[in-house]
Design an enzyme around this catalytic site. Structure first.
Site, PDB file in Angstrom:
ATOM      1  N   ALA A  18     -13.457  -7.952   9.517  1.00 56.60           N
ATOM      2  CA  ALA A  18     -14.686  -8.720   9.350  1.00 56.60           C
ATOM      3  C   ALA A  18     -15.786  -7.889   8.684  1.00 56.60           C
ATOM      4  O   ALA A  18     -16.633  -8.434   7.988  1.00 56.60           O
ATOM      5  CB  ALA A  18     -15.172  -9.258  10.695  1.00 56.60           C
ATOM      6  N   THR A  19     -15.776  -6.588   8.887  1.00 60.93           N
ATOM      7  CA  THR A  19     -16.784  -5.746   8.225  1.00 60.93           C
ATOM      8  C   THR A  19     -16.681  -5.903   6.717  1.00 60.93           C
ATOM      9  O   THR A  19     -17.678  -6.138   6.027  1.00 60.93           O
ATOM     10  CB  THR A  19     -16.584  -4.263   8.607  1.00 60.93           C
ATOM     11  OG1 THR A  19     -16.748  -4.128  10.014  1.00 60.93           O
ATOM     12  CG2 THR A  19     -17.575  -3.369   7.886  1.00 60.93           C
ATOM     13  N   GLN A 126     -16.235 -13.348  16.317  1.00 55.31           N
ATOM     14  CA  GLN A 126     -16.115 -13.629  17.753  1.00 55.31           C
ATOM     15  C   GLN A 126     -15.732 -15.077  18.039  1.00 55.31           C
ATOM     16  O   GLN A 126     -15.386 -15.414  19.159  1.00 55.31           O
ATOM     17  CB  GLN A 126     -17.446 -13.335  18.458  1.00 55.31           C
ATOM     18  CG  GLN A 126     -17.816 -11.878  18.510  1.00 55.31           C
ATOM     19  CD  GLN A 126     -16.972 -11.091  19.484  1.00 55.31           C
ATOM     20  OE1 GLN A 126     -16.564 -11.603  20.532  1.00 55.31           O
ATOM     21  NE2 GLN A 126     -16.695  -9.852  19.167  1.00 55.31           N
ATOM     22  N   SER A 146     -11.855 -11.594  11.882  1.00 55.56           N
ATOM     23  CA  SER A 146     -11.211 -10.320  12.211  1.00 55.56           C
ATOM     24  C   SER A 146     -10.019 -10.583  13.132  1.00 55.56           C
ATOM     25  O   SER A 146     -10.144 -11.316  14.111  1.00 55.56           O
ATOM     26  CB  SER A 146     -12.218  -9.411  12.918  1.00 55.56           C
ATOM     27  OG  SER A 146     -11.576  -8.244  13.361  1.00 55.56           O
ATOM     28  N   HIS A 148      -8.323  -8.485  15.154  1.00 60.12           N
ATOM     29  CA  HIS A 148      -8.220  -7.818  16.466  1.00 60.12           C
ATOM     30  C   HIS A 148      -9.105  -8.439  17.532  1.00 60.12           C
ATOM     31  O   HIS A 148      -9.032  -8.063  18.698  1.00 60.12           O
ATOM     32  CB  HIS A 148      -8.447  -6.300  16.341  1.00 60.12           C
ATOM     33  CG  HIS A 148      -9.849  -5.868  16.037  1.00 60.12           C
ATOM     34  ND1 HIS A 148     -10.665  -5.331  17.009  1.00 60.12           N
ATOM     35  CD2 HIS A 148     -10.571  -5.860  14.911  1.00 60.12           C
ATOM     36  CE1 HIS A 148     -11.830  -5.002  16.457  1.00 60.12           C
ATOM     37  NE2 HIS A 148     -11.798  -5.317  15.176  1.00 60.12           N
ATOM     38  N   THR A 187      -3.456  -3.684  -2.917  1.00 61.04           N
ATOM     39  CA  THR A 187      -2.214  -4.199  -2.337  1.00 61.04           C
ATOM     40  C   THR A 187      -2.484  -4.727  -0.941  1.00 61.04           C
ATOM     41  O   THR A 187      -3.195  -4.096  -0.158  1.00 61.04           O
ATOM     42  CB  THR A 187      -1.154  -3.082  -2.288  1.00 61.04           C
ATOM     43  OG1 THR A 187      -0.982  -2.598  -3.626  1.00 61.04           O
ATOM     44  CG2 THR A 187       0.166  -3.585  -1.756  1.00 61.04           C
ATOM     45  N   CYS A 272     -18.416  -1.297  18.763  1.00 60.57           N
ATOM     46  CA  CYS A 272     -18.481  -0.625  17.461  1.00 60.57           C
ATOM     47  C   CYS A 272     -19.535   0.464  17.464  1.00 60.57           C
ATOM     48  O   CYS A 272     -19.405   1.479  16.787  1.00 60.57           O
ATOM     49  CB  CYS A 272     -18.822  -1.613  16.357  1.00 60.57           C
ATOM     50  SG  CYS A 272     -17.982  -3.175  16.516  1.00 60.57           S
TER      51      CYS A 272
HETATM   52  C1  LIG Z   1     -15.966  -6.941  15.553  1.00 60.81           C
HETATM   53  C2  LIG Z   1     -16.988  -7.634  14.752  1.00 60.81           C
HETATM   54  C3  LIG Z   1     -17.184  -7.325  13.384  1.00 60.81           C
HETATM   55  C4  LIG Z   1     -16.390  -6.249  12.699  1.00 60.81           C
HETATM   56  O1  LIG Z   1     -15.041  -6.615  12.582  1.00 60.81           O
HETATM   57  P1  LIG Z   1     -13.952  -5.521  12.143  1.00 60.81           P
HETATM   58  O2  LIG Z   1     -12.739  -6.346  11.853  1.00 60.81           O
HETATM   59  O3  LIG Z   1     -13.783  -4.625  13.313  1.00 60.81           O
HETATM   60  O4  LIG Z   1     -14.460  -4.839  10.929  1.00 60.81           O
HETATM   61  C5  LIG Z   1     -18.141  -8.029  12.692  1.00 60.81           C
HETATM   62  N1  LIG Z   1     -18.873  -8.979  13.282  1.00 60.81           N
HETATM   63  C6  LIG Z   1     -18.723  -9.310  14.583  1.00 60.81           C
HETATM   64  C7  LIG Z   1     -19.572 -10.384  15.176  1.00 60.81           C
HETATM   65  C8  LIG Z   1     -17.783  -8.637  15.362  1.00 60.81           C
HETATM   66  O5  LIG Z   1     -17.641  -8.953  16.649  1.00 60.81           O
END
Ligand SMILES: *Cc1c(COP(=O)(O)O)cnc(C)c1O
Length: 327
Positions: A18-19, A126, A146, A148, A187, A272
């Site tokens: 997500a970053t 989220q 994201s 995870h 890739t 984070c």
């Molecule tokens: C965890 C999170 C991110 C970052 O996601 P990553 O996949 O770890 O880079 C961004 N925004 C929110 C709201 C998150 O909870």
């Protein structure tokens, strides 16, 4: 992936998480539309991936409005509408907050953005897989995901990029081969992507059961702790993400509590930024003082959390809090 959010396959751009999706969305839209306008609206409680991307754009001559929130983490929709100017090109408001679980009125925000001819991006890291999301119904142009955050692998995610008329165009942030329509060259992480797709499917199929089960466990956790030590909930108490509980323990330092309750994994602020020494920007935006921010702990639950885990957590946290309060 596409089916879960009501999108079509070519609208999904796979990323490292997500970053990266947040950065691609915000930098890509801003630089593409800079001739049309230089104003972006976001909120003070966004993830750092959104806030810092916006900060970077300020150095490129963009004006950013950081909307304040109320004590439950909600932006005011009238304030949002007032903030829109003829120069506004993008509204970026998260679907759900990672620290306090506030769920944003995404559909109303999306409709407002489109009424004003402004693009709408939402960070749904989220929310995806946790609450229902439909990009067409909710007027979403770009959405960050994201893997995870829904039991998928780490290091993979996606950006939903609207292709249905009018298609959203981004200026390239990364340069390379033509993968992902050139939007995200490099890739692809195939094992990660397969994991994300599987996680999305499981999450979608189990969503209603998971919400019911996790809400009951979360409420039990809160009641169990509140019955023994003084606590206050940070953010909303209801109508929030089922897996989130953020508690203020007056006169208890969060860092000490985390160290003392070693049997369970809890965090101060967001995971984070847990190495940071500054107080949570989200709790500060709710209007709380630093003392409260430094005495607040976030609990994260999931579909794998059991009644036993909750009992263990209540015992560990109340024992630790009582000990620290007596010191
Ligand atoms: C965890 C999170 C991110 C970052 O996601 P990553 O996949 O770890 O880079 C961004 N925004 C929110 C709201 C998150 O909870």
């Amino acid at each position: 992936m596409a089916g879960v959010i009501g999108a079509s396959e070519e609208e999904i751009i796979f990323t490292s998480g997500a970053t990266e999706a947040d950065n691609l969305a915000i930098l890509g839209v801003a630089r593409k539309l800079r001739d049309r306008g230089n104003h972006i609206i976001t909120s003070l409680t966004e993830h750092k991936a959104v806030l810092e991307a916006c900060r970077a754009l300020e150095h490129e001559g963009f004006n950013i409005t950081y909307l304040p929130v109320d004590t439950e983490g909600n932006i005011n929709l009238l304030a949002l509408e007032h903030a829109i100017t003829p120069k506004t090109i993008l509204i970026s408001i998260m679907a759900a907050n990672n620290e306090i679980g506030t769920i944003s009125p995404i559909k109303a925000i999306g409709r407002m953005a489109h009424n004003h001819n402004v693009l709408f991006h939402t960070d749904a890291a989220q929310a995806f897989g946790h609450i229902p999301l439909d990009v067409r119904d909710m007027h979403i142009d770009l959405m960050s995901i994201s893997a995870h955050k829904l039991h998928g692998p780490k290091g993979v995610g996606a950006l939903y990029l609207r292709q249905e008329f009018p298609a959203v165009k981004l200026q390239s942030v990364l340069f390379g081969g033509g993968q992902e329509s050139g939007v995200r060259p490099g890739t692809l992480n195939v094992p990660g992507i397969v994991g994300l797709g599987a996680a999305a499917e499981y999450a979608q199929n189990e969503m209603n059961d998971t919400i019911k089960k996790v809400t009951a466990l979360r409420d039990k956790l809160y009641q169990g702790i509140a019955a023994q030590v003084p606590v206050e909930i940070n953010g909303p108490a209801k109508n929030k993400l089922s897996h989130n509980l953020n508690l203020y323990f007056p006169n208890v330092e969060a860092k000490a509590l985390i160290n003392e309750a070693k049997e369970i994994a809890i965090s101060a602020g967001s995971a984070c930024t847990s190495k940071e020494v500054t107080p949570s920007h989200v709790l500060m935006a709710l209007g709380h003082d630093e003392d409260r921010a430094y005495s607040s702990v976030r609990f994260g639950l999931s579909k794998y959390t059991t009644e036993e885990d909750i009992e263990k957590a209540i015992a560990a946290v109340t024992r630790a809090a009582k000990k620290l309060r007596s010191m």
